[in-house]
Design an enzyme around this catalytic site. Sequence first.
Site, mmCIF file in Angstrom:
data_model
loop_
_atom_site.group_PDB
_atom_site.id
_atom_site.type_symbol
_atom_site.label_atom_id
_atom_site.label_comp_id
_atom_site.label_asym_id
_atom_site.label_seq_id
_atom_site.Cartn_x
_atom_site.Cartn_y
_atom_site.Cartn_z
ATOM 1 N N SER A 185 0.849 -1.186 0.000
ATOM 2 C CA SER A 185 0.000 0.000 0.000
ATOM 3 C C SER A 185 0.892 1.246 0.000
ATOM 4 C CB SER A 185 -0.948 -0.072 1.196
ATOM 5 O OG SER A 185 -1.939 0.910 1.120
ATOM 6 N N HIS A 215 -2.715 -0.929 -3.445
ATOM 7 C CA HIS A 215 -3.840 -0.012 -3.254
ATOM 8 C C HIS A 215 -3.581 1.262 -4.055
ATOM 9 C CE1 HIS A 215 -4.526 -1.974 0.961
ATOM 10 N NE2 HIS A 215 -5.061 -2.688 -0.011
ATOM 11 N N ASP A 224 -4.919 -4.447 5.729
ATOM 12 C CA ASP A 224 -5.243 -5.387 4.656
ATOM 13 C C ASP A 224 -4.050 -6.332 4.497
ATOM 14 O OD1 ASP A 224 -6.616 -6.559 2.577
ATOM 15 O OD2 ASP A 224 -6.111 -5.007 1.096
#
Lengths: 204, 274
Positions: free
Chosen positions: A24, A51, A144
């Site tokens: 991310s 992401h 996540d």
Amino acid sequence: MIASAQANGASPTPVTEAVVIGASAGAVQALARILPALPADYPLPVLVVVHVPADRDNMLVPHFAATCRIAVREAEDKEAIRAGTVYFAPSDYHMLVEPDRTISLSLDPLVHYSRPSIDVLFDSAADAYGPALAGVVLTGANDDGAAGLKAVADAGGVALAEDPATAYSPAMPRAALDACPAARSMSLDQIASFLAALGGARPS
Amino acid sequence: MDDRVEDIEIQLLLEALFQRYHYDFRNYARASIKRRLRQARDQMGFASFSALQEGLLHDPARLPRLLDYLTVQVSEMFRDPSYYRAIREKVIPHLRTYPSLKVWIAGCSEGEELYSFVIMFREEGLEKRTLFYATDINPDALDAAARGIYPLDRISAFTSNHRHSGGKSSLSDYYRADYGRAVFDKSLRDRVVFSDHSLVTDAVFAEMHLISCRNVLIYFDRKFQDRAIGLFRGSLARKGFLGLGSKESLHFSEHADAFAPFVRDEKIYQRHEQ
Ligand SMILES: C[S@@+](CC[C@H](N)C(=O)[O-])C[C@H]1O[C@@H](n2cnc3c(N)ncnc32)[C@H](O)[C@@H]1O
């Protein structure tokens, strides 16, 4: 749960057949230390979720296609997963691995406020590859990938997380290490050489 | 629990769903079905897929809830504005040459895509000569589509999409705000027929000039995708158009030869002459 083949000395060490990576905040710089290090004859597919804001053009593929020695592409729905290829999830779609080792995309709701979500990729890949999978959680500011990395380890696969002490954004690898005690913490360069060496018998 | 046992249970559950209620999810992309079935099992309070199967077989009242898990109602008005722009600028000039038109929105979810088309056709002066068919397998979604009411907080995204799609009017012309909701004008439904229709078990529809089926095929495996694409092939009039979602294509389909790419980047195809 399939018994962890890793922990079980009696069963033969499974050969890794695929790599999944999630990243991310700070993803591009972290991946730049790993993906270009993979050799031109790399024998595994590498599936990557980053992401990216949904409304931003996904520049990952052109960027890494220019710097990697293996093929880099945006994953297409229902395509067969091929060795020596990096697949990026398209922005705003989840990327899943089907049991027949093809890719599915989905518009299912966000998971951890993200689509694509790392957990969605890792869970499905753990189902499809079982112990023959290596999962890597890199830098990021959310959690996540934690449940997903645990799923990879529970299926007997190899679980790695970037060392939170040196990660650009430590929250995500830390959450992964907390959720998955079996995971090994490594620097980016260690991860790069570990992955580069995968594909034959599993290095220990 | 052993993963293989879970796979067997899922297979049996989908078989039960089909035999008992004729909803066929057996050839949906399995990985995401599995994910959603796990949610259904946990949130509907069953300990296993087998228990869920039993509950489902003996109590039809459970079906709608399960369907809501199995079908994904994620949509937006003018989602992917460049798609609507391509329809407006490249397809509509062809459609203008017909005295009457049929347009099918397949897998219309709660109506976002349908209203986008009706508004665009109104802006282009084609609404009056067009009949829109809006179909889905989820009855709750179809009901919502027929109401045309959305939370107000979704409207700013819809409005921005509409503008980027080349919209010629203001989206606010088509709805009124009412207690946190946007209620779309019922005149937008004057030319719409809603119907429960499955792309995997039901028949060819009618002589369509344009079919828009977006983000439905990705949920199918290749076999179901081909069945649905065969259905589109059989439902399209000569030189009719087919628009798919931005990550869908005819690439892997055995029917690919029956179509020519029309706007390649937007996944818009045209049916060859027979
Ligand atoms: C992700 S939504 C897409 C909504 C809209 N077309 C869009 O692109 O924004 C998928 C829709 O397909 C519907 N669907 C799933 N299986 C179907 C089938 N066999 N036949 C028709 N519609 C189906 C679902 O109920 C859901 O409304």
